[in-house]
Every structure is written in structure tokens, then in C-alpha cells.
Design an enzyme around this catalytic site. Structure first.
Site, PDB file in Angstrom:
ATOM      1  N   GLY A  13       0.847  -1.192   0.000  1.00  0.00           N
ATOM      2  CA  GLY A  13       0.000   0.000   0.000  1.00  0.00           C
ATOM      3  C   GLY A  13       0.881   1.239   0.000  1.00  0.00           C
ATOM      4  N   GLY A  14       1.682   1.366  -1.045  1.00  0.00           N
ATOM      5  CA  GLY A  14       2.653   2.474  -1.079  1.00  0.00           C
ATOM      6  C   GLY A  14       2.440   3.434  -2.226  1.00  0.00           C
ATOM      7  CB  SER A  16      -2.137   7.277  -2.601  1.00  0.00           C
ATOM      8  OG  SER A  16      -2.829   6.352  -1.759  1.00  0.00           O
ATOM      9  N   GLY A  17      -0.724   8.859  -0.433  1.00  0.00           N
ATOM     10  CA  GLY A  17      -0.798   9.296   0.956  1.00  0.00           C
ATOM     11  C   GLY A  17       0.400   8.879   1.804  1.00  0.00           C
ATOM     12  CB  ILE A  18       0.465   7.459   5.238  1.00  0.00           C
ATOM     13  CG1 ILE A  18      -0.255   8.629   5.933  1.00  0.00           C
ATOM     14  CG2 ILE A  18       1.478   6.805   6.156  1.00  0.00           C
ATOM     15  CD1 ILE A  18      -1.191   8.219   7.069  1.00  0.00           C
ATOM     16  N   GLY A  19       1.520   5.912   2.673  1.00  0.00           N
ATOM     17  CA  GLY A  19       2.361   4.837   2.121  1.00  0.00           C
ATOM     18  C   GLY A  19       3.341   5.356   1.090  1.00  0.00           C
ATOM     19  CB  SER A 139      -5.597   4.259  13.164  1.00  0.00           C
ATOM     20  OG  SER A 139      -6.402   5.383  13.492  1.00  0.00           O
ATOM     21  CE1 TYR A 152      -8.936   2.726   9.490  1.00  0.00           C
ATOM     22  CE2 TYR A 152      -9.274   4.219  11.336  1.00  0.00           C
ATOM     23  CZ  TYR A 152      -8.507   3.778  10.270  1.00  0.00           C
ATOM     24  OH  TYR A 152      -7.307   4.398   9.985  1.00  0.00           O
TER      25      TYR A 152
HETATM   26  N1  NAP Z   1      -5.090   9.821   6.954  1.00  0.00           N
HETATM   27  C1  NAP Z   1      -5.340   9.618   8.243  1.00  0.00           C
HETATM   28  O1  NAP Z   1      -5.823  10.516   8.963  1.00  0.00           O
HETATM   29  C2  NAP Z   1      -4.998   8.312   8.901  1.00  0.00           C
HETATM   30  C3  NAP Z   1      -5.093   8.243  10.297  1.00  0.00           C
HETATM   31  C4  NAP Z   1      -4.780   7.060  10.935  1.00  0.00           C
HETATM   32  C5  NAP Z   1      -4.389   5.955  10.190  1.00  0.00           C
HETATM   33  N2  NAP Z   1      -4.321   6.047   8.840  1.00  0.00           N
HETATM   34  C6  NAP Z   1      -3.923   4.855   8.114  1.00  0.00           C
HETATM   35  O2  NAP Z   1      -2.896   5.164   7.208  1.00  0.00           O
HETATM   36  C7  NAP Z   1      -2.953   4.274   6.095  1.00  0.00           C
HETATM   37  C8  NAP Z   1      -2.883   5.077   4.815  1.00  0.00           C
HETATM   38  O3  NAP Z   1      -3.949   5.967   4.712  1.00  0.00           O
HETATM   39  P1  NAP Z   1      -3.884   7.333   3.879  1.00  0.00           P
HETATM   40  O4  NAP Z   1      -4.437   8.367   4.741  1.00  0.00           O
HETATM   41  O5  NAP Z   1      -2.534   7.509   3.304  1.00  0.00           O
HETATM   42  O6  NAP Z   1      -4.987   7.072   2.757  1.00  0.00           O
HETATM   43  P2  NAP Z   1      -4.887   6.722   1.204  1.00  0.00           P
HETATM   44  O7  NAP Z   1      -4.001   7.652   0.485  1.00  0.00           O
HETATM   45  O8  NAP Z   1      -6.301   6.618   0.785  1.00  0.00           O
HETATM   46  O9  NAP Z   1      -4.183   5.282   1.189  1.00  0.00           O
HETATM   47  C9  NAP Z   1      -4.928   4.142   1.424  1.00  0.00           C
HETATM   48  C10 NAP Z   1      -4.047   2.929   1.168  1.00  0.00           C
HETATM   49  O10 NAP Z   1      -4.844   1.770   1.308  1.00  0.00           O
HETATM   50  C11 NAP Z   1      -4.936   1.090   0.065  1.00  0.00           C
HETATM   51  N3  NAP Z   1      -6.349   0.730  -0.209  1.00  0.00           N
HETATM   52  C12 NAP Z   1      -7.436   1.498  -0.011  1.00  0.00           C
HETATM   53  N4  NAP Z   1      -8.543   0.806  -0.356  1.00  0.00           N
HETATM   54  C13 NAP Z   1      -8.134  -0.401  -0.790  1.00  0.00           C
HETATM   55  C14 NAP Z   1      -8.805  -1.557  -1.248  1.00  0.00           C
HETATM   56  N5  NAP Z   1     -10.145  -1.607  -1.323  1.00  0.00           N
HETATM   57  N6  NAP Z   1      -8.089  -2.629  -1.601  1.00  0.00           N
HETATM   58  C15 NAP Z   1      -6.740  -2.609  -1.504  1.00  0.00           C
HETATM   59  N7  NAP Z   1      -6.026  -1.521  -1.063  1.00  0.00           N
HETATM   60  C16 NAP Z   1      -6.724  -0.449  -0.712  1.00  0.00           C
HETATM   61  C17 NAP Z   1      -4.473   2.051  -0.983  1.00  0.00           C
HETATM   62  O11 NAP Z   1      -3.889   1.267  -2.003  1.00  0.00           O
HETATM   63  P3  NAP Z   1      -4.118   1.532  -3.581  1.00  0.00           P
HETATM   64  O12 NAP Z   1      -2.963   2.377  -4.003  1.00  0.00           O
HETATM   65  O13 NAP Z   1      -4.103   0.178  -4.146  1.00  0.00           O
HETATM   66  O14 NAP Z   1      -5.440   2.270  -3.705  1.00  0.00           O
HETATM   67  C18 NAP Z   1      -3.469   2.885  -0.213  1.00  0.00           C
HETATM   68  O15 NAP Z   1      -2.230   2.208  -0.152  1.00  0.00           O
HETATM   69  C19 NAP Z   1      -4.231   3.463   6.274  1.00  0.00           C
HETATM   70  O16 NAP Z   1      -3.927   2.214   6.851  1.00  0.00           O
HETATM   71  C20 NAP Z   1      -5.031   4.276   7.257  1.00  0.00           C
HETATM   72  O17 NAP Z   1      -5.923   3.500   8.012  1.00  0.00           O
HETATM   73  C21 NAP Z   1      -4.616   7.190   8.178  1.00  0.00           C
END
Ligand code: NAP
Length: 245
Positions: A13-14, A16-19, A139, A152
């Protein structure tokens, strides 16, 4: 010399965003980083990767699919021969309060957030030399009771639990397992959130703002690198103090 020079890294999961921030930061620290995404264009990404030793390769894969992950491991094995650092970042967060939770909601959330961590870790340890590091992206929702995010939060609490067990199981191989737990971070996850909700959330954060993906990447780098050589089974929160004070 970067903090991850010559380390082979897989970020599940690398894309977009945090990844993506983690994969880019790790490449900048000299890693041979492999980052999966469902939308990835396969290949090597250009970038300012530190001293030039680092590299970022993108791999198309669905993090929730054990078959896709098996294909990713076969590919990394062929290209790099090992995985020194695994980061599992993929996750979804959907709103549903108790009474309105359908099986689909549960299956989607656990099917990605928990399944990806379990099967990624299980595959990675076969390729991980002694002294490796696993970082799970949790999280603070796993520790607090945010209304509407029970499933979640439970999925992220499961990761916290996995980290404790795996840290114990893998300690004889000196493989460390830790969790980095963000609070609200300004990524695509917040695109659909209204200004009112965003403002309300910001008021709950002692540091008075949402976090940035690069701030989570910095914490993940600490846990991935030898800087945290005596830290395992732990959770590092990157939340502006939201769940800490
Ligand atoms: N943003 C926040 O406030 C926050 C807070 C606490 C924890 N987190 C955690 O941080 C991590 C990254 O989140 P982010 O904020 O960077 O959001 P994001 O940009 O939406 O990234 C989401 C990640 O999850 C994958 N993903 C989403 N839906 C999917 C699906 N149905 N099947 C397979 N892969 C899927 C995406 O992969 P693809 O590239 O394949 O779409 C991407 O790697 C998550 O685990 C989230 O729970 C985020």
C-alpha cells in the site's frame, strides 16, 4: 550514507498518501524500495533518492489479495532476494455505527486492514534475514472510541495485537515488529470530509492542526531503521497529542 542504505524494503500500500510518503522517504534514505498499489504503473520511479543508492520500484497489486501478495513476494525474491523491512500501510476507513453495520462493511475493513497485515507479514518473514523490521500502520482509532468507526478501530487494534505477538515470536530472529499509529493526517482519506468536521477534529488536536504524511514517514523510518534497535512490540503515535494528553 542513508539510514536504510542497501536495505530492501516492501511497502504494501505504497501508492498514495502515507504509504507513498514512506516509500519515497525510505528510497531517499538509500533503500531499494518496492511499493505496491492497485493503480501502480509497474517500473522504477524517478526521484531525488538521496545519494543515488536508493530506488523506488512500483508494483501493481491489491493489498487485500493473498494471491497478489504471493506474486509480489515472488517478484521481490527474484529482483532483490530478500526483504529487510516490511511496511504494511494499506487500509480503509468507513463510517458505520452499531446497529447499521453490514457484513460487507466488516468484510471490506477486516479483509483489507487485517488481512493485508497478516498475509504480508507471513510472506515477508520467509524472505527476511535475521535483524529485519516490520512496521504496521495502525491508527489512534484503535485506542479511542470514535463514534461510527468501531469496525475500523477494531481492525487497527488487531494490528496492535499482532505486533505484540509477532514481536515475541520473531524475537529469536531479532526481527522487530512495531506499529506507527497516526492521528488525523491530511491525505486523500480526508477528501470527503467537510470543513466543519475537519475544523471540529482540529480542535481535538493539542498541536492545533492535522498532521502531514511526511511526519508519519519520519516515525516509520525510526521504527524501520537501526535507530530503534531496542524497540519491539511498541506503538509510536503520530497524532499531535490527540490520543495522548
Ligand atoms: N489519513 C489519516 O488521517 C490516517 C489516520 C490514521 C491511520 N491512517 C492509516 O494510514 C494508512 C494510509 O492511509 P492514507 O491516509 O494515506 O490514505 P490513502 O491515500 O487513501 O491510502 C490508502 C491505502 O490503502 C490502500 N487501499 C485502499 N482501499 C483499498 C482496497 N479496497 N483494496 C486494496 N487496497 C486499498 C491504498 O492502495 P491503492 O494504491 O491500491 O489504492 C493505499 O495504499 C491506512 O492504513 C489508514 O488506516 C490514516
Amino acid at each position: 550514507m542513508g539510514k536504510l542504505t542497501k536495505k530492501v524494503v516492501l511497502v504494501v500500500g505504497g501508492g498514495s498518501g502515507i504509504g507513498a510518503a514512506i516509500a519515497q522517504r525510505f528510497a531517499a534514505e538509500g533503500a531499494d524500495a518496492h511499493a505496491t498499489s492497485r493503480a501502480a504503473m509497474e517500473g522504477v520511479s524517478d526521484g531525488p533518492w538521496g545519494d543515488g543508492a536508493g530506488r523506488l520500484r512500483t508494483v501493481r497489486a491489491d493489498a487485500g489479495s493473498a494471491a497478489d501478495l504471493a506474486r509480489v513476494f515472488a517478484r521481490v525474491r527474484a529482483e532483490a532476494g530478500r526483504i529487510d523491512v516490511l511496511v504494511v500501510n494499506a487500509g480503509i476507513s468507513e463510517h458505520a455505527t452499531l446497529g447499521s453495520i453490514g457484513e460487507d462493511h466488516f468484510d471490506r475493513t477486516f479483509g483489507l486492514n487485517v488481512r493485508s497485515a497478516l498475509f504480508a507479514a507471513q510472506g515477508a518473514i520467509e524472505l527476511m534475514p535475521d535483524g529485519g523490521s516490520i512496521v504496521l500502520v495502525g491508527s489512534i482509532a484503535g485506542a479511542i472510541g470514535t463514534k461510527g468507526y468501531g469496525v475500523y478501530g477494531a481492525s487497527k487494534a488487531a494490528l496492535r495485537s499482532f505486533a505484540r505477538t509477532w514481536a515475541n515470536e520473531l524475537a529469536p530472529r531479532r526481527i522487530r515488529v512495531n506499529v506507527v499509529s497516526p492521528g488525523p493526517i491530511d491525505t486523500a482519506m480526508f477528501d470527503a470530509v467537510s470543513d466543519a468536521v475537519r475544523d471540529g477534529l482540529t480542535k481535538l488536536i493539542p498541536l492545533g492542526r492535522l498532521g502531514r504524511a511526511d511526519e508519519v514517514a519520519a516515525a516509520a523510518l525510526f521504527l524501520a531503521s537501526d535507530d530503534s534497535s531496542f524497540t519491539t512490540g511498541a506503538e509510536l503515535c503520530v497524532d499531535g497529542g490527540m490520543a495522548q494528553v
